[in-house]
Each structure stands twice: as structure tokens, then as C-alpha cells.
Design a protein around this motif. Structure first.
Motif, PDB file in Angstrom:
ATOM      1  N   GLY A 164       0.802  -1.224   0.000  1.00 56.22           N
ATOM      2  CA  GLY A 164       0.000   0.000   0.000  1.00 56.22           C
ATOM      3  C   GLY A 164       0.828   1.264   0.000  1.00 56.22           C
ATOM      4  O   GLY A 164       0.307   2.341   0.265  1.00 56.22           O
ATOM      5  N   ILE A 165       2.092   1.184  -0.299  1.00 53.63           N
ATOM      6  CA  ILE A 165       2.957   2.364  -0.344  1.00 53.63           C
ATOM      7  C   ILE A 165       3.255   2.650  -1.811  1.00 53.63           C
ATOM      8  O   ILE A 165       3.717   1.791  -2.548  1.00 53.63           O
ATOM      9  CB  ILE A 165       4.265   2.120   0.427  1.00 53.63           C
ATOM     10  CG1 ILE A 165       3.963   1.778   1.883  1.00 53.63           C
ATOM     11  CG2 ILE A 165       5.174   3.333   0.325  1.00 53.63           C
ATOM     12  CD1 ILE A 165       5.182   1.357   2.665  1.00 53.63           C
ATOM     13  N   ALA A 166       2.979   3.906  -2.231  1.00 53.71           N
ATOM     14  CA  ALA A 166       3.194   4.277  -3.629  1.00 53.71           C
ATOM     15  C   ALA A 166       4.263   5.360  -3.720  1.00 53.71           C
ATOM     16  O   ALA A 166       4.606   6.001  -2.734  1.00 53.71           O
ATOM     17  CB  ALA A 166       1.901   4.776  -4.248  1.00 53.71           C
ATOM     18  N   ILE A 167       4.756   5.566  -4.928  1.00 52.60           N
ATOM     19  CA  ILE A 167       5.753   6.609  -5.167  1.00 52.60           C
ATOM     20  C   ILE A 167       5.041   7.955  -5.111  1.00 52.60           C
ATOM     21  O   ILE A 167       3.949   8.136  -5.665  1.00 52.60           O
ATOM     22  CB  ILE A 167       6.433   6.417  -6.531  1.00 52.60           C
ATOM     23  CG1 ILE A 167       7.251   5.130  -6.519  1.00 52.60           C
ATOM     24  CG2 ILE A 167       7.322   7.594  -6.869  1.00 52.60           C
ATOM     25  CD1 ILE A 167       7.952   4.828  -7.812  1.00 52.60           C
ATOM     26  N   SER A 168       5.679   8.913  -4.470  1.00 53.16           N
ATOM     27  CA  SER A 168       5.103  10.244  -4.319  1.00 53.16           C
ATOM     28  C   SER A 168       5.098  10.972  -5.660  1.00 53.16           C
ATOM     29  O   SER A 168       6.048  10.871  -6.440  1.00 53.16           O
ATOM     30  CB  SER A 168       5.915  11.035  -3.297  1.00 53.16           C
ATOM     31  OG  SER A 168       5.454  12.360  -3.232  1.00 53.16           O
ATOM     32  N   GLU A 169       4.033  11.694  -5.911  1.00 52.51           N
ATOM     33  CA  GLU A 169       3.928  12.502  -7.140  1.00 52.51           C
ATOM     34  C   GLU A 169       4.679  13.824  -6.986  1.00 52.51           C
ATOM     35  O   GLU A 169       5.118  14.404  -7.969  1.00 52.51           O
ATOM     36  CB  GLU A 169       2.456  12.779  -7.463  1.00 52.51           C
ATOM     37  CG  GLU A 169       1.622  11.529  -7.690  1.00 52.51           C
ATOM     38  CD  GLU A 169       2.006  10.793  -8.962  1.00 52.51           C
ATOM     39  OE1 GLU A 169       2.434  11.449  -9.934  1.00 52.51           O
ATOM     40  OE2 GLU A 169       1.899   9.556  -8.965  1.00 52.51           O
ATOM     41  N   ILE A 170       4.837  14.276  -5.766  1.00 56.20           N
ATOM     42  CA  ILE A 170       5.518  15.546  -5.496  1.00 56.20           C
ATOM     43  C   ILE A 170       6.980  15.234  -5.194  1.00 56.20           C
ATOM     44  O   ILE A 170       7.281  14.434  -4.320  1.00 56.20           O
ATOM     45  CB  ILE A 170       4.875  16.252  -4.280  1.00 56.20           C
ATOM     46  CG1 ILE A 170       3.379  16.438  -4.514  1.00 56.20           C
ATOM     47  CG2 ILE A 170       5.561  17.577  -4.004  1.00 56.20           C
ATOM     48  CD1 ILE A 170       2.621  16.835  -3.278  1.00 56.20           C
ATOM     49  N   PRO A 171       7.877  15.885  -5.931  1.00 53.18           N
ATOM     50  CA  PRO A 171       9.296  15.618  -5.685  1.00 53.18           C
ATOM     51  C   PRO A 171       9.729  16.179  -4.325  1.00 53.18           C
ATOM     52  O   PRO A 171       9.142  17.121  -3.816  1.00 53.18           O
ATOM     53  CB  PRO A 171      10.008  16.336  -6.835  1.00 53.18           C
ATOM     54  CG  PRO A 171       9.054  17.355  -7.313  1.00 53.18           C
ATOM     55  CD  PRO A 171       7.693  16.838  -7.028  1.00 53.18           C
TER      56      PRO A 171
END
Length: 106
Positions: free
Chosen positions: A88-95
Motif C-alpha cells: 500500500g505504499i506508492a511513489i510520491s507525485e511531489i518531488p
């Protein structure tokens, strides 16, 4: 000629008057033969041990190469993204942003 061969086969050179010198030489040659046989066996054992160790080195090297390949797979970003997605952990869209801290001395 025949007489010399018969006396040699009967062992008269071991029982004659000057036989003590012959016995010393026989014991010397016997000792040399035993030492030679012993060193030959020792060398054979070392050769077998070296061959066994070389096989072990080859086996350990193949295990190391296999482990290195698995490590490379585990370090890939796509693999990490897939595993974290399952949790349930995704890559952040905000750098990410750098945070600059000014020291109090200035």
C-alpha cells in the motif's frame, strides 16, 4: 657366471665374512625406499586436497554470482515499486524539497 647368479640368489653375500657392510647398505636403501614411498603418499594426499578445495572454490564462486544477481534484482526500482505497492505504499507525485538550515553563528 652361473655360479655368481646362484650365489646371489642363495644370499651368500649376506652370510659371508664381509656381510656387515652389505647389511648396512641394504638397511640404508630400505630406509630411502620407505622415505620415498612416504613422501609420494604425502604428495598424492596434497594433490587430492587441492582438487577438493578447487571444486569448493568453484561452487562458492557460483553461489556468490547467483547471490549478486539476486541482489541486483532486489535493487531495481521497478521491483521495489511493485513490492511497496503490495503493502500500500506508492511513489510520491511531489518531488522532495531540500531543507536549508542556517546556522545561528551567522
Amino acid at each position: 657366471m652361473k655360479k655368481n647368479i646362484y650365489s646371489l640368489l642363495k644370499g651368500k653375500f649376506l652370510t659371508s665374512n664381509g656381510a656387515s657392510q652389505n647389511w648396512v647398505m641394504i638397511f640404508y636403501l630400505l630406509t630411502l625406499a620407505i622415505v620415498t614411498i612416504g613422501s609420494s603418499h604425502s604428495a598424492d594426499q596434497k594433490v587430492h586436497e587441492i582438487a577438493k578445495l578447487n571444486n569448493e572454490v568453484k561452487e562458492l564462486r557460483s553461489i556468490m554470482i547467483d547471490g549478486r544477481g539476486q541482489l541486483m534484482k532486489l535493487k531495481k526500482e521497478s521491483y521495489l515499486e511493485k513490492k511497496m505497492g503490495e503493502k500500500g505504499i506508492a511513489i510520491s507525485e511531489i518531488p522532495p524539497h531540500k531543507i536549508k538550515v542556517k546556522s545561528q553563528k551567522e
